[in-house]
Write an enzyme that holds these catalytic residues in place. Structure first.
Site, PDB file in Angstrom:
ATOM      1  N   SER A 124      40.907  10.088  39.859  1.00 57.73           N
ATOM      2  CA  SER A 124      41.756  10.392  41.015  1.00 57.73           C
ATOM      3  C   SER A 124      42.392  11.754  40.844  1.00 57.73           C
ATOM      4  O   SER A 124      42.650  12.200  39.712  1.00 57.73           O
ATOM      5  CB  SER A 124      42.860   9.328  41.083  1.00 57.73           C
ATOM      6  OG  SER A 124      43.874   9.742  41.959  1.00 57.73           O
ATOM      7  N   TYR A 148      50.106   4.214  36.908  1.00 56.82           N
ATOM      8  CA  TYR A 148      48.762   4.228  37.491  1.00 56.82           C
ATOM      9  C   TYR A 148      48.032   5.502  37.074  1.00 56.82           C
ATOM     10  O   TYR A 148      46.898   5.463  36.560  1.00 56.82           O
ATOM     11  CB  TYR A 148      48.838   4.125  39.023  1.00 56.82           C
ATOM     12  CG  TYR A 148      47.518   4.454  39.696  1.00 56.82           C
ATOM     13  CD1 TYR A 148      46.415   3.615  39.564  1.00 56.82           C
ATOM     14  CD2 TYR A 148      47.362   5.626  40.447  1.00 56.82           C
ATOM     15  CE1 TYR A 148      45.195   3.931  40.164  1.00 56.82           C
ATOM     16  CE2 TYR A 148      46.154   5.940  41.052  1.00 56.82           C
ATOM     17  CZ  TYR A 148      45.072   5.100  40.899  1.00 56.82           C
ATOM     18  OH  TYR A 148      43.872   5.419  41.479  1.00 56.82           O
ATOM     19  N   LYS A 152      44.596   6.226  34.596  1.00 59.50           N
ATOM     20  CA  LYS A 152      43.395   7.025  34.920  1.00 59.50           C
ATOM     21  C   LYS A 152      43.193   8.129  33.884  1.00 59.50           C
ATOM     22  O   LYS A 152      42.079   8.380  33.431  1.00 59.50           O
ATOM     23  CB  LYS A 152      43.539   7.656  36.315  1.00 59.50           C
ATOM     24  CG  LYS A 152      43.461   6.656  37.460  1.00 59.50           C
ATOM     25  CD  LYS A 152      42.061   6.073  37.619  1.00 59.50           C
ATOM     26  CE  LYS A 152      42.010   5.001  38.683  1.00 59.50           C
ATOM     27  NZ  LYS A 152      40.778   4.207  38.633  1.00 59.50           N
ATOM     28  N   ASN A 178      41.870  12.071  49.015  1.00 60.74           N
ATOM     29  CA  ASN A 178      42.399  10.930  49.787  1.00 60.74           C
ATOM     30  C   ASN A 178      41.286  10.247  50.574  1.00 60.74           C
ATOM     31  O   ASN A 178      41.006  10.642  51.711  1.00 60.74           O
ATOM     32  CB  ASN A 178      43.523  11.406  50.717  1.00 60.74           C
ATOM     33  CG  ASN A 178      44.773  11.789  49.951  1.00 60.74           C
ATOM     34  OD1 ASN A 178      44.739  12.708  49.142  1.00 60.74           O
ATOM     35  ND2 ASN A 178      45.859  11.084  50.171  1.00 60.74           N
TER      36      ASN A 178
END
Ligand code: NAD
Ligand code: UDP
Length: 336
Positions: A124, A148, A152, A178
């Site tokens: 991400s 979070y 990652k 996104n």
């Protein structure tokens, strides 16, 4: 030989399964359905006109995962399974580390046991932390600003270490900006649990009448209209990037890293406008204070993926909003 899709019942995973089937690949799906519905799998099978082998398995369940690898010849894994809500990760860090990090470790160990060493990982843009400037290239400094994001980043570090130690692995780290949009059929799409945290599903639920109005978080950012700017990428473009990455891995061992974005940003108010056009109705909204932790602007430099994978996003903003609206208006309550 099949591609194993972890998290294949989820939003992005279900679109990946569909595009892989359309591209002639065989797939096998594992998902514990903690944030998805089996109906998504049935709809993908119906759209592809082919059955989708599905195992309701938690990737942390080593024995169950081992049985999947033992019964299906697998050549590569696309790893989408994970928890992804930033706010929830702040309140439940251990759950996030257990699910995302431990889950990935178990997956890698089982892959190794069965001689499977090709992996495409859902990373991400959150691994860029609070970027110092835009557009963001892959060599920007990495940092994490919540559990979070830390999960990652840790998985990325772990995969970099693994490739250094065992150079026969073939790994692609794909950093999504996104993801939005839906398959144009309107049969599969994003179906968040509870009130959406993300902008596009929130707008879609306002448009369909499930939520009264959108709060626009921040109108005093140093951007063209004062609202936050993000790089919204159509989910079908995103998953086609995964297939290109898989093809790239087949030509060379080692680890590759790509931004998957469009290379341009839209503001919250531009998204509200575009969605209103797609839905044929204005989206009720009000200006509200900034949301803590949000950057003013976040958009990709997507030129490495274009250069090395021959991939770029081709679906525009209006198409994305139309596809989301088709999904949302045909399925006002999602899969329920
Ligand atoms: P999603 O929640 O719709 O899909 C994830 C799927 O994984 C769900 O079906 C869930 O049930 C499953 N899952 C979770 N933990 C599991 C476990 N332990 N074992 C088996 N299955 C498990 O989310 P998504 O939007 O499709 O995201 C897919 C991946 O992409 C995630 O790893 C996410 O972090 C990453 N990502 C998503 C976005 C985004 O905006 N959607 C952005 C960047 C990265
Ligand atoms: N946003 C907003 N209202 C909402 C949800 C999001 O104004 O209800 C804004 C948010 O501040 C950001 C943009 O929309 O500028 C995208 O937010 P999202 O949560 O979708 O993605 P991320 O912040 O992870 O990029």
């Amino acid at each position: 030989m099949a591609i194993l899709i972890t998290g294949g019942a989820g939003y992005i995973g279900s679109h990946a399964v569909l595009e892989l089937l359309r591209g002639g690949f065989d797939v096998v799906v594992v998902d514990n359905l903690s944030n998805s519905h089996e109906a998504a799998i049935h709809r993908v099978a119906e759209l592809a006109g082919k059955p989708v082998p599905f195992h309701k398995v938690d990737i942390r369940d080593r024995d169950a995962l081992d049985r999947v690898f033992g019964t299906t010849p697998i050549e590569a894994v696309m790893h989408f399974a994970g928890l992804k809500a930033v706010g929830e990760s702040v309140g439940q860090p251990l759950r996030y580390y257990d699910n995302n990090i431990f889950g990935t470790i178990v997956l890698l160990e089982v892959m190794k046991k069965h001689g499977v060493r090709t992996l495409v990982f859902s990373s991400s843009a959150t691994v860029y932390g609070d970027p110092a400037s835009v557009p963001i290239t892959e060599d920007f400094p990495l940092s994490a600003v919540n559990p979070y994001g830390r999960s990652k980043l840790f998985i990325e570090d772990m995969l970099r270490d693994l490739c250094r130690a065992e150079p026969e692995w073939q790994i692609a780290l794909l950093r999504y900006f996104n993801p939005s949009g839906a398959d144009p059929s309107g049969r599969i799409g994003e179906d968040p649990n509870g009130i959406p945290n993300n902008l596009v599903p929130y707008i879609a639920q306002v448009a369909v009448g499930r939520l009264p109005e959108l709060a626009v978080y921040g109108s005093d950012y140093p951007t063209r209209d004062g609202t936050g700017v993000r790089d919204y990428i159509h989910v079908v473009d995103l998953v086609l990037g995964h297939i290109k990455a898989l093809e790239k891995l087949a030509t060379r061992p080692g680890l590759v890293t790509y931004n998957l974005g469009t290379g341009r940003g839209y503001s919250v108010l531009e998204m509200v406008e575009a969605f209103g056009r797609a839905a044929g109705r204005p989206i009720k909204h009000r200006l509200a204070p900034r949301r803590p932790g949000d950057a003013a602007e976040c958009w990709s430099d997507a030129s490495r993926a274009e250069r090395e994978l021959g991939w770029r996003a081709t679906r525009g903003l209006d198409e994305m909003c139309r596809d989301v609206w088709r999904w949302q208006s045909n399925n006002p309550k999602g899969y329920a």
